[in-house]
Design a protein around this motif. Structure first.
Motif, PDB file in Angstrom:
ATOM      1  N   HIS A  55      38.731  37.706 -54.582  1.00 51.01           N
ATOM      2  CA  HIS A  55      37.701  37.532 -55.594  1.00 51.01           C
ATOM      3  C   HIS A  55      38.122  36.485 -56.591  1.00 51.01           C
ATOM      4  N   GLU A  57      37.620  34.572 -60.170  1.00 49.16           N
ATOM      5  CA  GLU A  57      37.225  35.114 -61.469  1.00 49.16           C
ATOM      6  C   GLU A  57      37.143  33.987 -62.481  1.00 49.16           C
ATOM      7  N   TYR A 382      26.923  35.826 -52.818  1.00 48.04           N
ATOM      8  CA  TYR A 382      27.777  36.343 -53.874  1.00 48.04           C
ATOM      9  C   TYR A 382      26.936  36.864 -55.032  1.00 48.04           C
ATOM     10  N   TYR A 384      27.944  38.084 -59.318  1.00 50.59           N
ATOM     11  CA  TYR A 384      29.008  37.939 -60.308  1.00 50.59           C
ATOM     12  C   TYR A 384      29.020  39.165 -61.208  1.00 50.59           C
ATOM     13  N   GLU A 392      33.582  38.219 -62.121  1.00 50.25           N
ATOM     14  CA  GLU A 392      34.269  38.256 -60.835  1.00 50.25           C
ATOM     15  C   GLU A 392      33.271  37.953 -59.724  1.00 50.25           C
ATOM     16  N   GLN A 393      33.647  37.040 -58.850  1.00 51.70           N
ATOM     17  CA  GLN A 393      32.788  36.703 -57.716  1.00 51.70           C
ATOM     18  C   GLN A 393      32.942  37.771 -56.637  1.00 51.70           C
ATOM     19  N   ALA A 425      23.436  33.555 -62.643  1.00 54.85           N
ATOM     20  CA  ALA A 425      24.473  33.633 -61.617  1.00 54.85           C
ATOM     21  C   ALA A 425      24.679  32.289 -60.932  1.00 54.85           C
ATOM     22  N   HIS A 429      28.159  30.213 -60.715  1.00 52.36           N
ATOM     23  CA  HIS A 429      28.709  29.826 -59.416  1.00 52.36           C
ATOM     24  C   HIS A 429      29.063  28.343 -59.393  1.00 52.36           C
ATOM     25  N   LEU A 432      32.251  27.813 -61.352  1.00 56.80           N
ATOM     26  CA  LEU A 432      33.411  28.306 -60.604  1.00 56.80           C
ATOM     27  C   LEU A 432      33.817  27.326 -59.510  1.00 56.80           C
ATOM     28  N   LYS A 433      32.854  26.823 -58.754  1.00 56.81           N
ATOM     29  CA  LYS A 433      33.170  25.884 -57.679  1.00 56.81           C
ATOM     30  C   LYS A 433      33.739  24.578 -58.228  1.00 56.81           C
TER      31      LYS A 433
END
Length: 448
Positions: A55, A57, A382, A384, A392-393, A425, A429, A432-433
């Motif tokens: 996961h 985060e 996914y 979150y 947390e993914q 979300a 995402h 995060l990426k």
């Protein structure tokens, strides 16, 4: 494999914050198989004691959450209805939504009291006509002549009767009574003729009382009768004006069209193969969800609509089966101008595109999430999960989905009571990426 932890420098975090407006501060990514790093271990100490997993985060500030339009959603079990999504359009009710106002008599338009778009109620004057109808003019003239003759006969009969018996022959009085009956019959026929020509009983009485020809008439908005016989008082909209001042019009010529949009239809298009499922849904009394196709507004009818009927034939051009739902309307704007003209706007209008979801299957006690909470990334999906200021993914397995809701498998990835990003979300995402060094797919998480 030993645990490996990747962290961002503050400089990169600030750059990511500027790029995504998400207020990203800390990122850790822990792989299973070794000892967890401190932030990941802290995340595992939540109320559900989630086990270590692959996961990712991310930490987001309160300002970043506002920037991405974050809205929390609490995971819980609930019933879900699988829906058949159909494109649809708002249409008028044939024979009900339009009233054509036609010229009751031949004449010349002398005054128009309304404008297109204006709202009127039953009885409101629309326009005035100067009568030139030859037959109506003759009927009025004959009516006034017979009315005057009747008064003469009645006065003469009353005078002769007052002279006493034996002074006037009885045959003379009888002849006057016969003449009186003939005139009354003629007046009754002339009244009926004028009514058939388009005059109202009140206008005929006006001719009788004033003893002069009716030169102009006022064309008014008609009463709008409901199916149960009651008269509706909702406003009518002047949809079209076909007449102009000074125009010569004949009997039956269109003067205006009034629109009654307090009830409309939603016309949905389905494949012929779906007919059985739609009929079953209608027979069971299931409600169909209805929303504007633009998606820019929340569903305007959360209670849903019932399927009114299914067309008896397949459209020969589109090869689609038409499904109709009755759409009650409501006011969107009601204002009166300084000159006293009222303008009324209905919330739903013919031509609006909508999306109809016909419920065809019920799934009980499922983990149901908003569609915006699930991000598609290739073959993965996914959500979150929020833990304080960390997200947390969590990969999830999708069982069913539609435009509004998604059903995920109850396989231990999520638990009732978990708080996830119901909105925002997709932006989380992307952040995060970006910070893990992965390329950002502009289409990730979007369903076209």
């Amino acid at each position: 494999m030993s645990a490996r932890t990747y962290s961002l420098t503050s400089t990169l975090a600030v750059a990511a914050l500027a790029a995504f407006g998400a207020g990203v501060a800390v990122l850790t990514w822990t792989r299973s198989g070794g000892k967890e790093s401190a932030p990941a271990a802290a995340a595992a100490e939540d109320d559900h004691h989630h086990s270590p997993s692959d996961h990712a985060e991310i930490k987001i500030t309160a300002t970043g959450l506002q920037n991405v339009g974050f809205e929390p959603f609490t995971v819980d079990f609930r019933d879900y209805e699988r829906r058949l999504e159909l494109p649809a359009m708002v249409v008028e009710r044939p024979g009900r939504s339009q009233t054509h106002i036609t010229a009751p008599l031949t004449g010349v338009i002398s005054e128009i009291g309304v404008v297109e778009g204006q709202s009127v109620t039953p009885g409101d004057p629309l326009l005035r006509m100067r009568l030139t109808h030859e037959e109506l003019v003759s009927a009025q003239r004959d009516f006034l002549a017979d009315l005057a003759q009747l008064e003469v006969v009645e006065r003469e009969a009353a005078r002769l009767k007052g002279l006493g018996k034996g002074v006037v022959p009885g045959k003379r009085i009888i002849d006057l009574e016969y003449e009186q009956q003939k005139l009354l019959a003629s007046l009754h026929a002339e009244k009926q003729a004028m009514v058939l020509h388009g005059l109202t009983k009140q206008q005929v009485n006006q001719i009788r009382d004033q003893k002069r020809l009716l030169q102009t008439i006022v064309v008014s908005a008609p009463d709008h009768t409901h199916e149960d016989g009651a008269i509706d008082e909702h406003p009518l909209i002047v949809q079209r004006l076909s007449a102009a001042v000074g125009q010569q019009v004949e009997v039956g010529e269109e003067l205006a069209v009034l629109a009654d949009h307090h009830e409309l239809l939603v016309e949905a298009s389905a494949f012929a193969d779906d007919a059985q499922a739609i009929r079953a849904s209608a027979a069971e009394g299931r409600k169909a969800s209805v929303r504007l196709a633009s998606g820019g507004e929340a569903p305007s009818l959360p209670g849903g609509l019932e399927v009114l009927y299914v067309a008896g034939q397949v459209d020969p051009v589109s090869r689609a089966l038409k499904v109709y739902l009755l759409l009650p309307n409501r006011a969107a704007l009601d204002k009166t101008t300084p000159d006293g003209k009222r303008f009324f706007e209905w919330r739903f209008k013919p031509g609006q595109r909508m999306q109809v979801g016909v419920a065809i299957e019920s799934l009980e006690n499922q983990l149901v999430l908003p569609a915006a909470a699930v991000v598609d990334d290739g073959v993965e999906a996914y959500v979150y999960r929020q833990n304080g200021d960390h997200f947390e993914q969590v990969p999830v397995h999708l069982r069913a989905r539609d435009k509004e809701w998604v059903v995920v498998a109850n396989d231990g990835a999520l638990f009732p009571g978990d708080v996830i990003a119901g909105r925002g979300a997709y932006q989380i995402h992307l952040a995060l990426k970006s910070q893990t060094g992965g390329g950002v797919d502009p289409h990730a998480g979007h369903n076209h």
